[in-house]
Design an enzyme around this catalytic site. Structure first.
Site, PDB file in Angstrom:
ATOM      1  N   CYS A  30      74.796  17.795  28.249  1.00 33.88           N
ATOM      2  CA  CYS A  30      74.929  17.657  26.806  1.00 33.88           C
ATOM      3  C   CYS A  30      75.256  16.219  26.478  1.00 33.88           C
ATOM      4  O   CYS A  30      75.551  15.409  27.357  1.00 33.88           O
ATOM      5  CB  CYS A  30      75.994  18.587  26.247  1.00 33.88           C
ATOM      6  SG  CYS A  30      77.655  18.106  26.708  1.00 33.88           S
ATOM      7  N   CYS A  33      78.041  13.778  27.778  1.00 32.72           N
ATOM      8  CA  CYS A  33      77.964  13.074  29.060  1.00 32.72           C
ATOM      9  C   CYS A  33      77.679  11.586  28.859  1.00 32.72           C
ATOM     10  O   CYS A  33      77.982  10.774  29.730  1.00 32.72           O
ATOM     11  CB  CYS A  33      76.855  13.655  29.927  1.00 32.72           C
ATOM     12  SG  CYS A  33      77.022  15.404  30.218  1.00 32.72           S
ATOM     13  N   ASP A 438      49.115  31.551  47.415  1.00 35.49           N
ATOM     14  CA  ASP A 438      49.683  31.355  48.740  1.00 35.49           C
ATOM     15  C   ASP A 438      50.918  32.253  48.782  1.00 35.49           C
ATOM     16  O   ASP A 438      51.430  32.656  47.738  1.00 35.49           O
ATOM     17  CB  ASP A 438      50.052  29.870  48.894  1.00 35.49           C
ATOM     18  CG  ASP A 438      50.943  29.639  50.094  1.00 35.49           C
ATOM     19  OD1 ASP A 438      50.603  30.144  51.169  1.00 35.49           O
ATOM     20  OD2 ASP A 438      51.968  28.969  49.949  1.00 35.49           O
ATOM     21  N   ASP A 618      51.995  25.935  47.540  1.00 35.13           N
ATOM     22  CA  ASP A 618      53.031  24.909  47.609  1.00 35.13           C
ATOM     23  C   ASP A 618      52.988  24.117  48.904  1.00 35.13           C
ATOM     24  O   ASP A 618      53.541  23.041  48.982  1.00 35.13           O
ATOM     25  CB  ASP A 618      54.414  25.544  47.492  1.00 35.13           C
ATOM     26  CG  ASP A 618      54.835  26.203  48.799  1.00 35.13           C
ATOM     27  OD1 ASP A 618      53.996  26.921  49.379  1.00 35.13           O
ATOM     28  OD2 ASP A 618      55.966  25.980  49.234  1.00 35.13           O
ATOM     29  N   ASP A 622      48.283  23.961  51.928  1.00 32.00           N
ATOM     30  CA  ASP A 622      47.543  24.420  50.757  1.00 32.00           C
ATOM     31  C   ASP A 622      46.838  23.279  50.048  1.00 32.00           C
ATOM     32  O   ASP A 622      45.974  23.516  49.204  1.00 32.00           O
ATOM     33  CB  ASP A 622      48.487  25.087  49.755  1.00 32.00           C
ATOM     34  CG  ASP A 622      49.084  26.364  50.301  1.00 32.00           C
ATOM     35  OD1 ASP A 622      48.333  27.130  50.916  1.00 32.00           O
ATOM     36  OD2 ASP A 622      50.292  26.570  50.117  1.00 32.00           O
TER      37      ASP A 622
END
Lengths: 755, 52
Positions: A30, A33, A438, A618, A622
């Site tokens: 938020c 910070c 996958d 991933d 692949d």
């Protein structure tokens, strides 16, 4: 163990010793910070500047000469609960930012000029039906020309350069008729003004530039926003590697700075940062991100290890190697090269429209001039009418029709956690009829989970999870997930290769191997899963840890099938493991034990059958399939090569973004077609009017801005029902990566307050 | 209608001033962090500094 951190590669030096480093910050939830981080850093002696960019979760830190070691700031942030990752602005991103500023400057000039010229034009239109004197009108026209000509020369450059580029390549794009329309409108207006004519088109030309620049700018801004988040994700994903220096010292080095030949330490529970060869140590590794196989492999001195592979049991020293020097890597690269070329031949809907549009428009204008001459009109009148046709057909609505939908769609996808990599992905996603998944890391979660926690009392699991928090072992980390908020025990001590022990409620609790916990190995069911044992006094538990399906995998897959997609699984994992997952998801069409080339071959077969295939994967293995598929998606946890080959990346632990991407894309395609239809209808009405010579500047202004607005408003419908897919608590870690721009809890209180 | 000889240049100058101001703010990086700027106005760290 205290270690040096080497950030020198990321520091940029400016004039008079000014140094600067950029960080991507993880954990900014938020706006509170912002001052917390900035004030804390400014207190460090030597810090000259600390500025948080909240929009893209980044921090710029500046100092002079050698007055500061940036590692001090990283440590300070770590103590405060933020993770700072050194960050190097990708060239593509800074180029995007520069282009966006350029378009914004052009837009500002065009807006200023269009407003002022419109002010004068409205006076002329009002005066023409009342009592304006020809002298005043001429003056207004000349003032308009004075504003419009330099403004158009400045603000029209994006179109002129693009059109010239296309003409040099002997092709036509949408910018050719646009540039021609603008130039002719301005040229004719100047000539008409010199002839004291009652009408000029300065306002139409400028308004056209303004509307089109709006579209261009928004497109650029959207691309920039996506790229910023993707850049952060990349920075957060690439952790520090532990390099062993020549003198034996351990130095934390950003992975990007590891060079071939460097010696790297990979401890248990860490992922190998680079490809290389093991020079010392022996361990078990989980190679699922590379091969899709979930069974662990024993490796020792001399064996190959690939980046992303999880080290399980022993510390390894790895000699880093240049990419592409090994058998498996070479195979992937060879397959990738073959697959990537097919994709680039795709021609987007906008290009197809402009290829037809430009010649038709120019021929119509020519025919108009010829027609009027044959009917006996003067050369001047015939040319003016022909130019009016070109102005009115200047494809404002058509040029906005597709990009406007693209902007709104990628915004909607962005909010549901899908980051688009390249253009046209939306159009291709809309055409998909077959989806190939996958298994490992795509249908299942990338990290293993405890499968049988509900067999044991909740308080027992809680103790075990908190105890497991003190270990970096992958099985212990899976167990610790059972209590995400549980704090570790203060007196926990780890025995290397055995487990963790601590005193809980005056009784010793142990978590670790069967022998360490005094569990009879015979009690452990031979299910094939990895197990981690727990003992607290007399209570004993044996937790099974294996790959778990993504929480909504069953739901999403059944929805996809119900929507008429044909779904299949093709995995590099063993036949048995693949079959088990396929059965749970109710998918009849599955293949296990597939090599990367098998996956590509399967996609080619589907293509030969005329299917349009979406590949979701991933793994390293692949990547070629992702590149070969008609369109592809990969999760944010995917191997770098796979992400680079995919058209889009989705964030979070859920599969819902895949379904969402397909839905949004289909809606987008529908809207694109509607928009193109609107543009055609507009032309069908306006062009006959122009050919007949009835188009005045007022009608041109109304018709052109009206059609552009209708097309843009229609495009906005693509984002209207964009729902932020709410992720569960387990999703939080990944969600933080998205940064505050997409987080839906920005106004909430700091969840980390306890830290 | 001679008033137009004053009014038109004045209107243009005002417009150009606005344009120049916008281009300046763009160059000064005021549009780099719109979300942050929206929140920064609410921080009262400057008030603290005066009270101290």
């Amino acid at each position: 163990m205290l270690m040096d951190v080497d950030l020198s590669g990321f520091v940029r030096e400016g004039d008079d010793g000014a140094r600067r480093i950029d960080f991507a910050i993880d954990g900014m939830t938020c706006a509170a910070c912002i001052p917390e981080i900035e004030n804390a850093l400014k207190k460090i002696p030597g810090v000259a500047q600390a500025r948080v960019n909240y929009s893209n979760s980044r921090l710029a830190l500046g100092w002079k000469n050698d007055e500061l070691d940036p590692a001090v700031a990283v440590e300070k942030l770590r103590v405060m609960g933020y993770v700072a990752h050194p960050f190097e602005l990708a060239e593509a991103e800074s180029r995007d930012a520069e282009q966006a500023r350029y378009l914004m400057r052009c837009l500002a000039v065009a807006g200023f000029a269009a407003m002022n010229v419109m002010l004068l034009s409205v006076s002329v239109w009002a005066g023409n039906i009342s009592d304006i004197t020809p002298e005043t009108r001429d003056m207004f026209h000349w003032v308009s020309a004075l504003i419009a000509l330099p403004a158009a020369a400045f603000a029209g450059r994006p179109f002129f350069t693009s059109a010239l580029g296309a003409l040099r390549r002997r092709s036509l794009n949408m910018d050719v008729p646009i540039s021609l329309g603008i130039t002719l409108a301005l040229g004719m207006s100047v000539v008409e003004t010199a002839r004291h004519a009652p009408a000029a088109y300065f306002d139409s030309a400028l308004m056209l530039i303004f509307f089109l620049l709006c579209g261009r700018y928004l497109e650029q801004a959207m691309r920039q926003r996506t790229r910023a988040v993707a850049g952060n994700v990349a920075a957060l994903r690439s952790p520090l590697a532990t390099r062993i220096a020549a003198d034996g010292a351990l130095v934390q080095t950003p992975t990007a700075r590891i060079e071939a030949g460097d010696l790297v330490l990979v401890r248990p529970g860490e992922r190998a940062p680079v490809d290389g060869r093991v020079v010392s140590g022996a361990s078990e590794v989980d190679e699922s991100i590379v091969t899709g196989e979930t069974a662990h492999r024993r490796i020792g001195v001399g064996d190959e290890i690939y980046a992303g592979v999880m080290n399980f049991s022993g510390a390894l020293q790895v000699r880093a190697r240049a990419a592409g020097a090994g058998g498996f890597l070479d195979e992937i690269e060879r397959l990738l090269e073959g697959a990537a070329s097919a994709r680039s031949r795709y021609v987007g809907i906008a290009e197809r429209a402009s290829k037809i549009y430009a010649p038709v428009v120019h021929l119509t204008a020519l025919a108009t001039a010829a027609g009027w001459l044959l009917l006996g009109a003067s050369v001047h009148d015939a040319v003016v009418t022909a130019i009016a046709v070109l102005i009115i057909t200047c494809p404002c609505a058509l040029a906005l029709a597709v990009p406007a939908v693209h902007v709104v769609t990628s915004g909607a996808l962005f909010r549901s956690g899908v980051l688009l990599n390249g253009g046209h992905a939306v159009e291709r996603l809309a055409e998909v009829d077959t989806i190939v998944f996958d298994k490992t890391g795509t249908l299942t979660l990338p990290e293993p989970r405890v499968a049988n926690a509900d067999e044991f009392p909740a308080d027992l699991v809680e103790i075990a999870a908190r105890l497991a928090r003190s270990s970096r072992h992958p099985l212990a980390r899976a167990l610790a997930q059972q209590s995400p908020a549980g704090a570790p025990y203060d007196d926990a001590r780890e025995e290397a290769g055995a487990g963790v022990a601590a005193t809980v409620e005056d009784v010793e609790a142990r978590v670790g191997s069967a022998a360490f916990c005094g569990v009879d190995p015979g009690d452990i069911a031979a299910s094939g899963a990895s197990t981690i044992c727990f003992r607290h006094g007399a209570a004993v538990a044996v937790f099974e840890v294996h790959q778990a399906l993504r929480p909504d995998a069953v739901d999403v897959l059944s929805t996809l099938r119900a929507q008429g997609y044909s779904v299949e699984i093709i995995s590099g994992d063993s036949q048995a493991a693949t079959e088990a997952v396929a059965k749970r998801l109710g998918i009849a069409d599955w293949r296990g034990g597939a090599r990367p080339s098998d996956k590509v071959a399967r996609l080619e077969t589907l293509k030969a059958q005329g299917r349009k295939t979406l590949m979701v994967g991933d793994g390293f293995n692949d990547a070629p399939a992702l590149a070969a598929a008609y369109v592809s998606l990969s999760p944010v946890t995917a191997a770098d090569v796979a992400q680079a080959a995919a058209d889009a990346v989705f964030l979070g632990d859920r599969l819902a973004p895949v379904r969402r991407a397909l839905e949004v894309s289909r809606l987008a395609r529908k809207l694109m077609r509607e928009n193109l239809t609107i543009a055609v209808v507009y032309n069908a009405i306006a062009v006959p009017l122009a050919i007949a010579g009835h188009v005045t500047p007022l009608i041109a202004a109304i018709a052109m801005s009206g059609s552009s607005l209708i097309v843009t408003l229609n495009a906005l419908r693509a984002g209207r029902d964009a729902v932020i897919e709410r992720a569960d608590a387990a999703d939080r870690d990944v969600r933080d990566l998205r940064g505050p721009t997409v987080s839906d809890e920005r106004s909430g209180s700091r969840s980390r307050a306890a830290a | 209608m001679t008033i137009l000889l004053f009014l038109v240049p004045i209107a243009l100058m005002l417009g150009l001033t606005g344009l120049a101001a916008f281009v300046w703010s763009l160059r000064a990086g005021q549009y780099e962090d719109l979300d942050g700027a929206a929140s920064r106005v609410l921080f009262d760290d400057d008030v603290d500094a005066q009270q101290r």
